[in-house]
Design a protein around this motif. Structure first.
Motif, short mmCIF file in Angstrom:
data_model
loop_
_atom_site.label_atom_id
_atom_site.label_comp_id
_atom_site.label_asym_id
_atom_site.label_seq_id
_atom_site.Cartn_x
_atom_site.Cartn_y
_atom_site.Cartn_z
N LYS A 33 0.82 -1.21 0.00
CA LYS A 33 0.00 0.00 0.00
C LYS A 33 0.86 1.26 0.00
N SER A 53 -8.33 7.85 0.05
CA SER A 53 -8.71 6.44 0.16
C SER A 53 -7.79 5.58 -0.71
N THR A 54 -7.70 4.32 -0.33
CA THR A 54 -6.97 3.32 -1.11
C THR A 54 -7.80 2.05 -1.16
N LYS A 55 -7.69 1.35 -2.28
CA LYS A 55 -8.42 0.10 -2.42
C LYS A 55 -7.63 -0.82 -3.34
N TRP A 69 -4.34 -1.01 -7.87
CA TRP A 69 -4.55 -0.16 -6.69
C TRP A 69 -5.36 1.04 -7.15
N GLU A 70 -6.46 1.30 -6.47
CA GLU A 70 -7.26 2.51 -6.71
C GLU A 70 -6.96 3.47 -5.57
#
Length: 109
Positions: A33, A53-55, A69-70
């Motif tokens: 991440k 945000s991270t997803k 990775w968004e």
């Protein structure tokens, strides 16, 4: 007494294949991440320094067939940089800068 014959060649072959498999699995791990956030920050200006945000999107949950990775980054004006990057090489797949107030796309990356 019968003498047992050892087949060292076959065992060495199995050992070599096991080592290749383990090294391949280690090298194919998606980026962490923190690394993904740093890669995303390279595609936008320095003003986008806050992580909104991270997803993580695994390859079986998207149509591209790649781990992604968004990541959304904010600046002080509440604009949002929405980025999708490849989780293996850090390349930008798609990205845009969105106005924080009107939600209008200001720029495609």
């Amino acid at each position: 007494m019968e003498k047992e014959t050892s087949n060292k060649g076959a065992w060495l072959f199995v050992l070599a294949l096991t080592i290749i498999l383990v090294v391949g699995l280690i090298l194919n791990q998606p980026m962490k991440k923190e690394d993904a956030i740093e890669a995303a920050k390279e595609f936008v200006s320095a003003e986008f320094d806050q992580v909104h945000s991270t997803k993580f999107i695994p390859m079986n949950q998207n149509e591209l067939g790649a781990d992604l990775w968004e990541i959304e980054l904010n600046n002080e004006e509440a604009d949002i940089a929405s980025l999708v990057i490849n989780a293996h090489n850090g390349n930008l797949v798609e990205g845009s800068i969105i106005d924080g107030k009107t939600k209008e796309i200001l720029e495609e990356l």
